[in-house]
Design a protein around this motif. Structure first.
Motif, short mmCIF file in Angstrom:
data_model
loop_
_atom_site.label_atom_id
_atom_site.label_comp_id
_atom_site.label_asym_id
_atom_site.label_seq_id
_atom_site.Cartn_x
_atom_site.Cartn_y
_atom_site.Cartn_z
N GLY A 58 -14.70 8.46 -17.05
CA GLY A 58 -15.85 8.04 -17.86
C GLY A 58 -15.90 6.85 -18.31
O GLY A 58 -14.85 5.96 -18.46
N SER A 59 -17.05 6.41 -19.10
CA SER A 59 -17.34 5.21 -19.27
C SER A 59 -17.88 5.01 -21.10
O SER A 59 -18.15 6.12 -21.35
N GLY A 60 -18.23 3.76 -21.13
CA GLY A 60 -18.78 3.78 -22.33
C GLY A 60 -20.43 3.64 -22.76
O GLY A 60 -21.04 4.00 -21.79
N VAL A 61 -20.49 2.78 -23.41
CA VAL A 61 -21.97 2.28 -23.87
C VAL A 61 -22.09 0.83 -24.16
O VAL A 61 -21.49 0.25 -24.81
N ILE A 62 -23.13 0.06 -23.65
CA ILE A 62 -23.33 -1.05 -23.73
C ILE A 62 -24.74 -1.27 -24.22
O ILE A 62 -25.75 -0.96 -23.64
N HIS A 63 -25.03 -1.70 -25.61
CA HIS A 63 -26.23 -2.10 -25.97
C HIS A 63 -26.36 -3.69 -26.18
O HIS A 63 -25.59 -4.25 -27.15
N ILE A 64 -27.41 -4.36 -25.81
CA ILE A 64 -27.63 -5.54 -25.85
C ILE A 64 -28.95 -5.83 -26.62
O ILE A 64 -29.87 -5.64 -25.77
N GLY A 65 -29.25 -6.13 -27.70
CA GLY A 65 -30.54 -6.33 -28.30
C GLY A 65 -31.58 -5.07 -28.65
O GLY A 65 -32.39 -4.99 -29.47
#
Length: 120
Positions: A35-42
């Protein structure tokens, strides 16, 4: 080269500010084995949620955002947002694991304007 990485499940990267520019061969990698994660930019999904939103978000062509599951599980979430203008010309991956798993969720949006020449 700027590299931010996490190899554990549900790693999160959050980049916020009024004007965000991600450039200079930056790699943000929150991929994981199962599984993987979360990237939030902006900002968050559609500019909503409880995440501060930027006015301008610019991600250059030398930027790679990776949020893959290596063995099993789904790819992760990658969201790029700006209340005014988002420009994106980098690379995003959000793949499911090789032993089973679906692709993840990617949103690249600008409330007023979007310039998109990147790959995912």
């Amino acid at each position: 080269e700027n590299t931010f990485s996490g190899k554990t499940k549900q790693q999160t990267v959050l980049l916020v500010g009024n004007e965000i520019q991600v450039s200079q061969n930056t790699v943000i990698d929150v991929s994981g084995m199962h599984g993987s994660g979360v990237i939030h930019i902006g900002g968050g999904l559609g500019g909503g949620g409880h995440i501060f939103t930027s006015k301008y978000t610019d991600v250059s062509s030398s930027v790679h955002l990776h949020n893959d599951a290596f063995l099993s599980g789904p790819g992760g979430i990658v969201i790029l947002w700006a209340d005014d203008t988002t420009t994106f010309s980098g690379v995003i991956t959000s793949r499911g694991g090789t032993l089973g798993g679906t692709g993840g969720f990617v949103e690249v949006s600008g409330k007023s304007e979007l310039g998109f020449t990147g790959l995912f």
